[in-house]
Write a protein that holds these residues in place. Structure first.
Motif, short mmCIF file in Angstrom:
data_model
loop_
_atom_site.label_atom_id
_atom_site.label_comp_id
_atom_site.label_asym_id
_atom_site.label_seq_id
_atom_site.Cartn_x
_atom_site.Cartn_y
_atom_site.Cartn_z
N ASP A 1 0.84 -1.20 0.00
CA ASP A 1 0.00 0.00 0.00
C ASP A 1 0.88 1.25 0.00
N ASP A 2 0.32 2.36 -0.50
CA ASP A 2 0.99 3.67 -0.46
C ASP A 2 2.38 3.59 -1.09
N GLU B 1 -4.38 4.41 -6.71
CA GLU B 1 -5.31 4.96 -5.72
C GLU B 1 -5.66 6.40 -6.04
MG MG Z 1 -3.24 3.33 0.14
#
Ligand code: MG
Ligand code: C2E
Ligand code: MG
Ligand code: MG
Length: 289
Positions: A187-188, A244
């Motif tokens: 993630d990220d 995202e």
């Molecule tokens: Mg994220």
């Protein structure tokens, strides 16, 4: 007004000065820690579901489960606020177990009623505290077995900084989890300080490009170059890519043209209640980009 705080044991003889703002911030924090402890019992937590879309054909392939806390006085508190508090006060393990259990319960209910199909994947966020619990993998697999949910229906989202905290332990846990059939997403991606050399050694399936790189994509050539590089690198490691924070159709089109497989964002849909998600899944809008 300044208050004198008594020196804590072990903190030496230093006397710390707290301003009244700091004092009340600390009191707020303590209150929040206490309220979090009772939040699960009082049924104040729930999950919302943000659709994940295949950019190649516009199909909804799954969702990310996001935690919500409906605080009795403060209303909806954002996870950006309470996840770090739970993490710092050692409560994230318990909260994280609630999230996984609730996600499995929902998946089981959706599957049993035929509201979602076999290939549907639900992604849950896992905190650094969960990743540093050596019993995490066993517990997770027990939860899947309890709800009779196949491992391939669940994806774990782990931030790159959480992975880098203890690469050895992360590799051990994620290997167990990945061998059991779950997918792992980073993630990220791009915001932490992950070492690509380490990343290569982890059983990762997907990289999620952080919305910081997506925000200005339509007008910032450098962000286009960066996103292109992330997609190319991910593909060379045989990972798929989720972008995202899609807020405009131009961003979706650009990412699709760069070869990014999946996306999520307010332009497609915000995080939805379980019922809201099912109606969108069964009758998706015609997103043209
Ligand atoms: Mg994220
Ligand atoms: P994340 O995992 O990167 O989740 C994506 C966040 O971006 C979500 O915020 C989502 O609502 C928001 N978002 C989605 N589309 C857009 C968009 O188009 N524009 C913008 N500006 N934002 C968008 P949310 O739900 O407030 O969650 C924030 C963070 O809190 C998550 O970031 C995740 O790190 C953490 N979090 C949320 N739920 C959980 C959980 O169950 N467990 C753990 N450990 N962390 C969680
Ligand atoms: Mg996430
Ligand atoms: Mg993010």
């Amino acid at each position: 007004r300044a208050a004198l705080a008594l020196p804590q044991p072990g903190s030496g003889s230093r006397i710390r000065l707290f301003s009244s703002e700091q004092e009340s911030a600390l009191a707020d924090l303590r209150a929040m820690q206490h309220q979090l402890k009772v939040a699960t019992a009082r049924d104040e937590l729930h999950l919302v579901y943000q659709p994940q879309i295949d950019l190649r054909d516009g199909r909804v392939i799954g969702a990310e489960a996001l935690l919500r806390w409906n605080h009795p006085q403060r209303g909806q508190v954002s996870p950006g606020e309470f996840v770090p508090v739970a993490e710092a006060s050692g409560q994230m393990g318990v909260l994280g177990q609630w999230v996984v259990d609730e996600a499995c319960r929902q998946l089981a209910a959706w599957r049993a009623s035929g509201q979602i199909d076999e290939t549907f994947k639900l992604a849950v966020n896992v905190s650094p505290a969960q990743l540093s619990d050596p019993g995490f993998a066993d517990w997770l697999l027990a939860a899947l077995a309890h709800w009779q949910v196949p491992a391939r229906a669940l994806t774990l989202e782990v931030t790159e900084s959480a992975l880098m905290e203890d690469v050895g332990l992360a590799r051990h846990l994620l290997t167990q989890i990945s061998d059991a059939g779950l997918e792992i997403a980073v993630d990220d991606f791009g915001t932490g300080y992950s070492s690509l050399a380490y990343l290569k050694t982890l059983p990762v399936d997907t990289l999620k490009i952080d919305r910081a790189f997506v925000r200005d994509l339509a007008r910032d050539h450098q962000d286009q170059v960066l996103s292109q590089a992330v997609v190319a690198m991910a593909h060379s490691f045989r990972h798929e890519v989720v972008a995202e924070g899609i807020e405009m159709p131009e961003q979706a089109a650009l990412l699709r043209d760069l070869g990014c497989e999946y996306a999520q964002g307010f332009w497609f849909a915000p995080p939805l209640s379980a019922a809201g998600f099912v109606s969108l899944y069964q009758d998706p809008p015609d997103w043209s980009f």
